[in-house]
Design an enzyme around this catalytic site. Sequence first.
Site, PDB file in Angstrom:
ATOM      1  N   SER A 141      47.141  13.589   0.304  1.00  0.00           N
ATOM      2  CA  SER A 141      47.376  13.888   2.183  1.00  0.00           C
ATOM      3  C   SER A 141      46.172  14.061   2.745  1.00  0.00           C
ATOM      4  CB  SER A 141      48.503  14.468   2.109  1.00  0.00           C
ATOM      5  OG  SER A 141      48.352  14.774   3.295  1.00  0.00           O
ATOM      6  N   TYR A 154      52.727  22.942   0.032  1.00  0.00           N
ATOM      7  CA  TYR A 154      52.581  21.410  -0.244  1.00  0.00           C
ATOM      8  C   TYR A 154      50.292  21.285  -0.452  1.00  0.00           C
ATOM      9  CZ  TYR A 154      52.365  16.388   2.151  1.00  0.00           C
ATOM     10  OH  TYR A 154      52.353  14.901   2.217  1.00  0.00           O
TER      11      TYR A 154
HETATM   12  N1  LIG Z   1      54.622  10.112   6.364  1.00  0.00           N
HETATM   13  C1  LIG Z   1      53.915  11.095   6.185  1.00  0.00           C
HETATM   14  O1  LIG Z   1      53.182  11.714   7.379  1.00  0.00           O
HETATM   15  C2  LIG Z   1      52.840  11.265   4.897  1.00  0.00           C
HETATM   16  C3  LIG Z   1      51.555  11.692   5.091  1.00  0.00           C
HETATM   17  C4  LIG Z   1      50.446  12.419   3.711  1.00  0.00           C
HETATM   18  C5  LIG Z   1      51.257  11.950   2.890  1.00  0.00           C
HETATM   19  N2  LIG Z   1      52.328  11.656   2.432  1.00  0.00           N
HETATM   20  C6  LIG Z   1      53.227  11.578   1.136  1.00  0.00           C
HETATM   21  O2  LIG Z   1      53.618  10.218   1.227  1.00  0.00           O
HETATM   22  C7  LIG Z   1      54.202  10.065  -0.024  1.00  0.00           C
HETATM   23  C8  LIG Z   1      55.824   9.741   0.548  1.00  0.00           C
HETATM   24  O3  LIG Z   1      55.952   8.660   1.386  1.00  0.00           O
HETATM   25  P1  LIG Z   1      56.620   8.761   2.858  1.00  0.00           P
HETATM   26  O4  LIG Z   1      56.214   9.349   3.647  1.00  0.00           O
HETATM   27  O5  LIG Z   1      56.148   6.861   2.868  1.00  0.00           O
HETATM   28  O6  LIG Z   1      58.403   9.072   2.803  1.00  0.00           O
HETATM   29  P2  LIG Z   1      59.275   8.384   2.779  1.00  0.00           P
HETATM   30  O7  LIG Z   1      60.290   9.152   3.298  1.00  0.00           O
HETATM   31  O8  LIG Z   1      58.980   6.648   3.815  1.00  0.00           O
HETATM   32  O9  LIG Z   1      59.905   7.377   1.297  1.00  0.00           O
HETATM   33  C9  LIG Z   1      59.890   8.488   0.345  1.00  0.00           C
HETATM   34  C10 LIG Z   1      60.660   7.269  -0.683  1.00  0.00           C
HETATM   35  O10 LIG Z   1      60.712   8.392  -1.757  1.00  0.00           O
HETATM   36  C11 LIG Z   1      61.736   8.705  -2.165  1.00  0.00           C
HETATM   37  N3  LIG Z   1      61.765   9.609  -3.767  1.00  0.00           N
HETATM   38  C12 LIG Z   1      62.198  10.547  -3.394  1.00  0.00           C
HETATM   39  N4  LIG Z   1      62.190  11.421  -3.749  1.00  0.00           N
HETATM   40  C13 LIG Z   1      62.080  10.984  -5.030  1.00  0.00           C
HETATM   41  C14 LIG Z   1      62.339  11.016  -6.774  1.00  0.00           C
HETATM   42  N5  LIG Z   1      63.047  12.568  -7.025  1.00  0.00           N
HETATM   43  N6  LIG Z   1      62.400  10.111  -7.698  1.00  0.00           N
HETATM   44  C15 LIG Z   1      62.098   9.091  -6.795  1.00  0.00           C
HETATM   45  N7  LIG Z   1      61.142   8.525  -5.996  1.00  0.00           N
HETATM   46  C16 LIG Z   1      62.260   9.778  -4.921  1.00  0.00           C
HETATM   47  C17 LIG Z   1      63.031   8.454  -1.243  1.00  0.00           C
HETATM   48  O11 LIG Z   1      64.558   8.060  -2.226  1.00  0.00           O
HETATM   49  C18 LIG Z   1      62.280   7.415  -0.613  1.00  0.00           C
HETATM   50  O12 LIG Z   1      62.469   5.634  -0.890  1.00  0.00           O
HETATM   51  C19 LIG Z   1      54.772  11.540  -0.118  1.00  0.00           C
HETATM   52  O13 LIG Z   1      53.598  11.361  -1.191  1.00  0.00           O
HETATM   53  C20 LIG Z   1      54.356  12.391   0.141  1.00  0.00           C
HETATM   54  O14 LIG Z   1      53.251  13.573   0.018  1.00  0.00           O
HETATM   55  C21 LIG Z   1      53.337  11.242   3.571  1.00  0.00           C
END
Ligand SMILES: NC(=O)c1ccc[n+]([C@@H]2O[C@H](COP(=O)([O-])OP(=O)(O)OC[C@H]3O[C@@H](n4cnc5c(N)ncnc54)[C@H](O)[C@@H]3O)[C@@H](O)[C@H]2O)c1
Length: 259
Positions: A141, A154
Amino acid sequence: MRLANKIGIVTAAASGMGREGAIRFAAEGASVAVVDLDGYAAAAVVHRITAAGGKAIGLSGDLTSDDFARDIVRRTASHFGGLDFVWNHVGTPGPALIEGLDWKDFDFAMNLNVRSVLVTTEAALPELRARGGGSLLFTASTSGLQGSPYSPVYNIAKFGVVGLVKGLAKRYGHENIRVNAVCPGTTDTPMLRVFVARPDSQLPPGETPETLVVKRGGLNPMGRVAQPAEIANAALFLLSDEASFVNGVALPVDGGATA
Ligand SMILES: NC(=O)c1ccc[n+]([C@@H]2O[C@H](COP(=O)([O-])OP(=O)(O)OC[C@H]3O[C@@H](n4cnc5c(N)ncnc54)[C@H](O)[C@@H]3O)[C@@H](O)[C@H]2O)c1
């Protein structure tokens, strides 16, 4: 096709960036294991891929379980006949609170963001080696590159992911195993709403997660949040042979926020 004949795993692949990535990688020729806690949503992604002529399996479970985090490698390799790449995309915002922090929330954030991806990686390394190399990608991130006043926990987790990437890159490069991270800025997914709505987070009176998401988008030079496909595009490059000499990189995909 940029991932022709490759076999890969995408975690957290039922939603957001992971979903975009899984669909895109399959369209580029990869056989993809769609791993997620939400089995129904994962099955929908698998259906979308196979309906378009691609190859995918759904693996549903909780990646905080070491057994599951390991098992996804065994099941993918035995189903498709090997493993060439893993996008360790799973993660969680963790608590915003510092004073009054519930340490169970801290442990959960470390387990999912750091431990689970290392467990999967440990299992994946022999499979990649058996294919003569491969590519590991992690989702850090911008919070793995710079401090956030609302997300110190985080920060610990995502700086940890970047550290893991750099160490692994130096350790396994000689085996043709490349290890990189993608560092998204604010990206339009369900997790972003969770992130900004946490207690002690950035949600001042009168703001909703939706208004704040728009404002946060205005904090980078491009003046908007990212779309999940924009992160998946960077992931595709880093996983593909086009990035054959890119190793140990933590690539910001943030509209210039950390420039
Ligand atoms: N969205 C943002 O702004 C952002 C920015 C930087 C980094 N991230 C990182 O991106 C990743 C998340 O991606 P996203 O934003 O596409 O999220 P999202 O909310 O679209 O999807 C997250 C998915 O993770 C799954 N999940 C949650 N806990 C789980 C577990 N214990 N085991 C298996 N699956 C699990 C959920 O069911 C969901 O389908 C994370 O690593 C997050 O730290 C997100």
